[in-house]
Design a protein around this motif. Structure first.
Motif, PDB file in Angstrom:
ATOM      1  N   GLU A 162     -48.857   0.871 -45.235  1.00 50.93           N
ATOM      2  CA  GLU A 162     -50.092   0.043 -44.810  1.00 50.93           C
ATOM      3  C   GLU A 162     -50.702  -0.184 -46.268  1.00 50.93           C
ATOM      4  N   ALA A 163     -50.738   0.603 -47.326  1.00 46.32           N
ATOM      5  CA  ALA A 163     -51.146   0.066 -48.818  1.00 46.32           C
ATOM      6  C   ALA A 163     -50.435  -1.145 -49.038  1.00 46.32           C
ATOM      7  N   LYS A 166     -51.795  -4.040 -47.313  1.00 48.54           N
ATOM      8  CA  LYS A 166     -53.241  -4.483 -47.978  1.00 48.54           C
ATOM      9  C   LYS A 166     -52.982  -4.948 -49.249  1.00 48.54           C
ATOM     10  N   TRP A 167     -52.199  -4.690 -50.106  1.00 48.61           N
ATOM     11  CA  TRP A 167     -52.126  -5.132 -51.446  1.00 48.61           C
ATOM     12  C   TRP A 167     -51.400  -6.553 -51.360  1.00 48.61           C
ATOM     13  N   HIS A 238     -44.719   2.029 -52.156  1.00 51.15           N
ATOM     14  CA  HIS A 238     -45.136   1.455 -50.863  1.00 51.15           C
ATOM     15  C   HIS A 238     -44.124   0.406 -50.399  1.00 51.15           C
ATOM     16  N   GLU A 250     -47.846   4.423 -60.156  1.00 51.87           N
ATOM     17  CA  GLU A 250     -49.212   4.804 -59.205  1.00 51.87           C
ATOM     18  C   GLU A 250     -50.327   5.287 -60.011  1.00 51.87           C
ATOM     19  N   ASN A 285     -61.378  -1.108 -43.418  1.00 53.70           N
ATOM     20  CA  ASN A 285     -60.135  -1.774 -42.659  1.00 53.70           C
ATOM     21  C   ASN A 285     -60.849  -3.141 -42.054  1.00 53.70           C
ATOM     22  N   MET A 312     -60.818   6.241 -50.866  1.00 49.81           N
ATOM     23  CA  MET A 312     -60.476   5.050 -50.199  1.00 49.81           C
ATOM     24  C   MET A 312     -61.579   3.704 -50.530  1.00 49.81           C
ATOM     25  N   ASN A 315     -60.816   2.465 -54.072  1.00 47.93           N
ATOM     26  CA  ASN A 315     -59.438   1.899 -54.404  1.00 47.93           C
ATOM     27  C   ASN A 315     -59.263   0.622 -53.377  1.00 47.93           C
ATOM     28  N   SER A 316     -60.408   0.247 -52.828  1.00 43.47           N
ATOM     29  CA  SER A 316     -60.550  -0.838 -51.900  1.00 43.47           C
ATOM     30  C   SER A 316     -61.228  -1.972 -52.706  1.00 43.47           C
TER      31      SER A 316
END
Length: 468
Positions: A162-163, A166-167, A238, A250, A285, A312, A315-316
């Motif tokens: 998932e990470a 998103k990236w 990831h 990371e 999300n 979260m 980091n978004s």
């Protein structure tokens, strides 16, 4: 006697001429009908493979020419897998052409491939499926992965967690906004949906020379087919295969890239009283799905209680901001008690992130401030211009209607992420705002994009309404 021979010769010549004329007319008819290729066993150049030593599956009729190529291999298990994969492609293409009738020339479809092997184990097989209809050629790419050690095909989407998705979504969106050929469409809802972090959007890629090479068909992220390369190492752990390309370390904080157009309208959604362990991740999300960001005004006591959710937010693409430690009315406080409420949440965020992130904005509980609060604040005081009343009505439809009725460029919208009904409202609200032409931004992004400088203690109601 001589006269009879001459007459017979003339009759023979006329007969031969008649036969030749019939043949010529028939040939012309075949050409006119697009069947000239039937007169020859030679294969059209378009249908030939560009790769030597290929196996091929073919089908030929008066309306359709079809060829699917696949690699040869000395590994019998791998060859069987390649053959079956090619047969699946062949059958799919054949089904798509069932009932096709040519207008002028036969429809020609060719599936040809390129193959790369990484670490002597992982095979990237990229097919280019070319369709030639009356000299109009369209191409699309389709990728497949094979593990030679395990002797099995691997779903490309299973290689990205998932990470990573998103990236990738964040970086692709920046790329599209920077590309003059795609930037106009990059802000539209269809492209935002097509670049969302759903694994299906990022399943068509191959590996080569340390890069992920993504292929998007025409009409997905741009008018034409779009090809995009991204370094595998940038995904760190990831990317779920170790392909020997090295990994970036990371970090505790990894903020997704964003690109805001200062000339396009924008709105800053804000959420108070969190973080909430369920609602806040759902909102993040949704925002990421719609290429958006917001500002989360968090209470320090909830930062202590939900550190993972706080990270979260950090980091978004969204902004973490302070809403005091435990939501008192600041106008009733002074001295150390006031300073504690103004600063403790910032300290907690700094401790949580190893001092990599600090708070830039503060929202006073109840919007209450006085001269003492403004004098002691180390931040601009972010108020709001639109109160959705989500906390009072708990009605998603009303929350959406209240927002859309008053929204305008530079607006700051007040909501609360402690209510599940607000999540439901936001799910409906975000596409409406995008379709209305708004960028979804944080307060910090909006002030920077608008070139607005708000000073400590000033009250900010919108990008265009700031009071001392």
């Amino acid at each position: 006697m001589k006269t009879q021979r001459r007459k017979r010769s003339r009759r023979i010549n006329k007969g031969n001429l008649a036969i030749l004329m019939v043949i010529a007319v028939a040939a012309l008819a075949l050409i006119a009908a697009g069947g000239a290729w039937l007169l020859s066993n030679r294969e059209p150049a378009f249908m030939k493979s560009k790769t030597a030593s290929s196996e091929v599956l073919k089908d030929k009729s008066k309306d359709v020419l079809l060829a699917v190529y696949y690699p040869q291999s000395e590994d019998s298990t791998f060859l069987a897998a390649l053959s079956q994969n090619a047969e699946n492609i062949f059958n799919d293409l054949k089904t798509q052409t069932d009932g096709y009738q040519k207008e002028k020339k036969p429809l020609m479809i060719k599936a040809d491939y390129q193959m790369n092997v990484t670490q002597d184990r992982y095979v990237s097989l990229e097919y280019t499926i070319a369709r030639n209809e009356n000299e109009t050629v369209e191409e699309r790419q389709q990728a497949y992965f094979y593990d030679l050690a395990e002797h099995q095909w691997i779903e490309a989407s299973s290689l990205l967690d998932e990470a990573a998705l998103k990236w990738l979504a964040a970086n692709l969106r920046v790329q599209l906004k920077n590309d003059e050929n795609t930037q106009a469409a990059a802000y539209t809802l269809p492209v935002i949906e097509a670049t969302a972090w759903d694994s299906g959007n990022y399943s068509n890629f191959t590996l080569k020379d340390g890069m992920l090479i993504f292929n998007f068909p025409a009409g997905m992220v741009s008018e034409k087919a779009y090809r995009w390369e991204f370094p595998i190492s940038n995904l760190g752990e990831h990317f779920l295969l170790d392909v020997g390309q090295g990994r970036l370390p990371e970090n505790n904080v990894r903020i997704a890239p964003r690109l805001i157009d200062p000339d396009k309208p924008m709105v800053a959604l804000t959420f108070d009283d969190g973080p909430h362990p369920t609602n806040t991740p759902q909102l993040l999300n949704l925002l990421q799905h719609y290429d958006g960001a917001a500002t989360f005004f968090m209470q320090g006591m909830r930062v202590e209680k939900y550190p993972e959710t706080t990270l979260m937010v950090i980091n978004s693409a969204s902004e973490a901001a302070s809403h005091s430690y435990n939501h008192p009315k600041l106008t009733k406080l002074k001295g150390d008690n006031l300073l504690f409420q103004l600063n403790r949440t910032t300290e907690l965020v700094q401790e949580l992130t190893g001092w990599q992130v600090t708070i830039k904005h503060f929202r006073p509980p109840y919007g209450a401030s006085n001269a003492l609060v403004k004098e002691n604040s180390a931040y601009p005081l972010i108020m709001w211009g639109i109160d959705t009343m989500d906390w009072k009505t708990l009605d998603p439809v009303q929350t959406v209607d209240n927002t859309m009725a008053s929204v305008k460029d530079g607006a700051i919208v007040l909501m609360h992420d402690i209510h599940a009904e607000t999540v439901t409202a936001v799910e409906a609200l975000l596409p409406k705002l995008i379709e209305a032409g708004y960028q979804l931004v944080s307060v910090d992004e909006m002030l920077n994009a608008k070139g607005v400088e708000a000073y400590n203690g000033q009250r900010v109601y919108s990008a265009y309404d700031i009071k001392d």
